[in-house]
Design a protein around this motif. Structure first.
Motif, PDB file in Angstrom:
ATOM      1  N   CYS A  90       0.808  -1.222   0.000  1.00 16.12           N
ATOM      2  CA  CYS A  90       0.000   0.000   0.000  1.00 16.12           C
ATOM      3  C   CYS A  90       0.841   1.273   0.000  1.00 16.12           C
ATOM      4  N   GLY A  91       2.010   1.219   0.614  1.00 17.29           N
ATOM      5  CA  GLY A  91       2.877   2.399   0.632  1.00 17.29           C
ATOM      6  C   GLY A  91       2.581   3.381   1.749  1.00 17.29           C
ATOM      7  N   THR A  92       1.496   3.146   2.517  1.00 17.15           N
ATOM      8  CA  THR A  92       1.119   4.141   3.527  1.00 17.15           C
ATOM      9  C   THR A  92       0.943   3.574   4.931  1.00 17.15           C
ATOM     10  N   CYS A  93       0.992   2.244   5.091  1.00 14.65           N
ATOM     11  CA  CYS A  93       0.784   1.662   6.427  1.00 14.65           C
ATOM     12  C   CYS A  93       2.102   1.706   7.220  1.00 14.65           C
ATOM     13  N   CYS A  96       4.825  -0.479   5.556  1.00 20.27           N
ATOM     14  CA  CYS A  96       5.372   0.117   4.324  1.00 20.27           C
ATOM     15  C   CYS A  96       6.239   1.332   4.652  1.00 20.27           C
ATOM     16  N   CYS A 104       3.213  -5.698   4.667  1.00 18.01           N
ATOM     17  CA  CYS A 104       2.039  -4.821   4.494  1.00 18.01           C
ATOM     18  C   CYS A 104       0.760  -5.637   4.655  1.00 18.01           C
ATOM     19  N   PRO A 105      -0.122  -5.262   5.581  1.00 21.46           N
ATOM     20  CA  PRO A 105      -1.340  -6.059   5.770  1.00 21.46           C
ATOM     21  C   PRO A 105      -2.307  -5.988   4.588  1.00 21.46           C
TER      22      PRO A 105
END
Ligand SMILES: [Zn+2]
Ligand SMILES: [Zn+2]
Length: 365
Positions: A90-93, A96, A104-105
């Protein structure tokens, strides 16, 4: 643009090449002309419906090639770059943002939903959607679309047609050792299952400085191949109890083990082949719902067991390390790969399924 891709229309069916239409890349996307794409057992599991994926679809997730188009916001790669494609995150969790995209979940959803996040599907046949974005690539095709951040640039000396497996199988096996097991120089490691993942784990164990590297499999040809990757001892699991054979070679048990076969019986064997405070890394994917039989006392003694997907790696950092290993002769991709034209995808899938080729690689016809 028109592309050619192998389309799966029914679970378990053969894939025929079809002419499809691929959208132009959106803002952060790129289109890559595929020079080679490895076949991984995960592709077979999805083809056969053991794992769900919306159909019709284009599978394939070990692609490498040349960037031929970029969206207007892409600045990290340019047309003409040689790249290997890796899986999405996702790049945002928190994972990440901590440079741990393998944890990443949302990765499973992003890689397996068959569409972009907004539900749109970039691939179609005369208006009929064909699910793409498999592991953020769908590379059983002449071209694949992905987000630029999932592409990793490759130097000119890396053979592009063989590089795709750096993005999945090799990264998974080598990362299990270098990022999860982290063996000390002089230690002992046993690797169960000598496909591309297991052979890469063997190579990484050698690179780590492990001095006893035990390769375990039932296939004599693969045991032989493991010596090229750095195995010091070969254990033919067909000829007796693998745990007893490992412990005969390294009295008391090995320091670390990697289970890369996916066979439900191999995980307890790998676990018990370590000494009482050894560590086992599980990377082989058994069918969903599989239960492993592990005696409580063997765990209570102090052993560690952990799973690791995608080698716990951050592809833009880790794949250049794999390239350095290949350049040093420690990761002989050539020895495990065999190319097939995309038009012979069924022969290549069969060779992966029956194990006659470790890493079939589809190249343009
Ligand atoms: Zn894979
Ligand atoms: Zn994430």
């Amino acid at each position: 643009m028109d592309i050619t891709a192998a389309v799966l229309r029914q679970a378990g069916a053969t894939m025929a090449l079809e002419l499809l239409q691929l959208e132009a890349p959106r803002r952060s996307e790129i289109v890559v002309e595929i020079a080679g794409t490895g076949i991984c057992h995960t592709d077979l599991s999805f083809r056969d419906g053991h794992w769900p994926y919306p159909l019709p679809a284009v599978l394939g997730h070990e692609g490498a090639g040349t960037v031929v188009a970029v969206g207007e916001a892409v600045t990290d790669v340019v047309v003409g770059d040689r790249v290997v494609l890796s899986s999405g995150s996702c790049g945002t969790c928190p994972a990440c943002l901590s440079a741990r995209p393998a944890e990443c979940p949302s990765a499973a959803l992003i890689n397996m939903r068959g569409s972009r996040g907004d539900g749109s599907i970039p691939l179609s046949k005369h208006g009929e959607p064909v699910h793409a974005t498999f592991v953020c690539q769908s590379s059983f095709a002449t071209h694949a679309l992905t987000e630029s951040r999932f592409a990793v640039k490759l130097p000119d000396d890396v053979p592009l047609e063989l590089a795709g497996t750096l993005g999945c199988g090799v990264q998974t096996g080598a990362g299990a050792v270098l990022n999860a097991l982290r063996p000390r120089p002089g230690s002992s490691v046993a690797v169960f299952g000598l496909g591309a993942v297991g052979l890469s784990a063997v190579a990484a164990a050698k690179y780590s400085g492990a001095t006893r590297i035990l390769a375990v499999d039932v296939n004599p040809a693969r045991l032989e191949l493991a010596t090229i990757f750095g195995a010091t001892d070969l254990v033919d699991a067909n000829s007796g109890d693998a745990v007893a054979m490992v412990q005969a070679l390294v009295p008391g048990g090995v320091d670390g083990a990697v289970e890369a076969s996916g066979n439900p019986l191999a995980l307890p064997a790998a676990f018990l082949s370590t000494h009482g405070v050894g560590t086992t890394i599980l990377v082989g994917a058994a069918a969903p719902g599989t239960q492993y039989a592990i005696d409580s006392l063997s765990l209570l003694a102090g052993r560690t067991l952990r799973g690791a997907t995608m080698g716990l790696s951050n592809p833009r950092v880790f794949i250049p390390q794999l390239v350095a290993m290949w350049r040093a002769g420690l990761l002989p991709l050539e020895a495990m790969s065999r190319t097939f034209p995309l038009s012979e995808i069924e022969a290549a899938l069969a060779a992966a399924a029956d194990g006659s080729v470790v890493k079939p690689v589809l190249v343009p016809a």
